[in-house]
Design an enzyme around this catalytic site. Structure first.
Site, PDB file in Angstrom:
ATOM      1  CE  LYS A   1      -0.918  -0.134   4.959  1.00 60.08           C
ATOM      2  NZ  LYS A   1       0.007   0.926   5.392  1.00 60.08           N
TER       3      LYS A   1
ATOM      4  NE  ARG B   1      -1.736   0.737  11.362  1.00 59.10           N
ATOM      5  CZ  ARG B   1      -0.820   1.044  10.453  1.00 59.10           C
ATOM      6  NH1 ARG B   1      -0.930   2.143   9.746  1.00 59.10           N
ATOM      7  NH2 ARG B   1       0.187   0.243  10.256  1.00 59.10           N
TER       8      ARG B   1
ATOM      9  NE  ARG C   1       8.393  -3.007   5.154  1.00 58.65           N
ATOM     10  CZ  ARG C   1       7.148  -2.659   5.419  1.00 58.65           C
ATOM     11  NH1 ARG C   1       6.409  -2.072   4.501  1.00 58.65           N
ATOM     12  NH2 ARG C   1       6.609  -2.905   6.587  1.00 58.65           N
TER      13      ARG C   1
ATOM     14  NE  ARG D   1       8.923  -0.320   8.731  1.00 59.50           N
ATOM     15  CZ  ARG D   1       7.674  -0.079   8.345  1.00 59.50           C
ATOM     16  NH1 ARG D   1       7.438   0.365   7.128  1.00 59.50           N
ATOM     17  NH2 ARG D   1       6.681  -0.300   9.165  1.00 59.50           N
TER      18      ARG D   1
ATOM     19  NE  ARG E   1       4.202  -3.305  11.659  1.00 55.11           N
ATOM     20  CZ  ARG E   1       4.975  -3.453  10.592  1.00 55.11           C
ATOM     21  NH1 ARG E   1       5.968  -4.323  10.597  1.00 55.11           N
ATOM     22  NH2 ARG E   1       4.776  -2.732   9.528  1.00 55.11           N
TER      23      ARG E   1
END
Ligand code: AMP
Length: 201
Positions: free
Chosen positions: A18, A93, A132, A138, A149
């Site tokens: 996204k 969210r 990623r 990250r 998450r």
């Protein structure tokens, strides 16, 4: 003839792409892509008071409190570049944030044009997140935090789509394919909502 303003949300689980698609679509429409995750990460990197406040929550993969998040978004949407439209990535969210956004938009006599729901199978999103993690490092992309998450997404974020479905503004897009294919699917859906072809370059 004036083109209707594009006020868009892009919603999808972590690893759905996204962020990437949001940026492409916003660029095509000439509107700002506003990612709460990016704003929080920038605040953390800059060690601002906001960054110091949210760092721990983000590192744990939990949600930043609604009051704080909605205040950040309201401030950002009040900037002049968002007057003619915007694409929000990662907000709202949960249902509380849906109400906050509704209240803000109603005050301005505005409403959402489309909620882009990007769907990808869970295996695919986990594979993308793992990649990623290797590429970007990250701090919230470790296996355990990713699982947290994704759980939060299922429990708190997925239900917001029901609210928007009732308003008939959800465009469900298959998020598997090349970047260009997925962008074209979204753009076709937006054209069907009356965003004119010259606005959608
Ligand atoms: P993202 O890049 O969208 O995955 O966001 C990264 C992290 O920022 C999330 O795991 C949350 O900790 C926090 N965050 C981003 N957007 C929100 C939001 N709308 N509400 C609460 N927390 C958020």
């Amino acid at each position: 003839m004036t083109t209707p303003s594009a006020r868009l949300l892009i919603v999808g689980p972590q690893g759905s792409g996204k962020g990437t698609q949001g940026a492409r679509i916003a660029a095509a429409l000439g509107i700002p892509a506003i990612s709460t995750g990016d704003m929080f990460r920038a605040a953390i990197a800059g060690k601002t008071p906001l960054g110091l406040q949210v760092q721990e929550v983000i590192d744990a993969g939990d949600l930043v409190p609604d009051e704080l998040t909605s205040a950040v978004v309201r401030e950002r949407l009040s900037e002049t570049d968002a007057a003619g439209g915007f694409l929000l990535d990662g907000y709202p969210r949960n249902l509380g944030q849906v109400s906050d956004l509704d209240a803000f938009l109603t005050d301005r006599d505005e409403e959402l044009t489309s909620v882009i729901e990007l769907s990808v199978p869970r295996d695919e999103s986990i594979a993308r997140l793992t990649l990623r993690a290797q590429q970007q490092g990250r701090t919230d992309d470790t296996e355990e935090i990713i699982a947290n998450r994704l759980r939060i997404y299922e429990r708190e974020t997925a239900p917001i789509l029901d609210v928007y479905r009732e308003r008939n503004i959800v465009d469900a897009i298959d998020g598997v394919g090349t970047l260009d294919d997925i962008t074209s699917r979204v753009i076709s859906a937006l054209q069907a909502r009356g965003l004119s072809a010259d606005a959608v370059r």
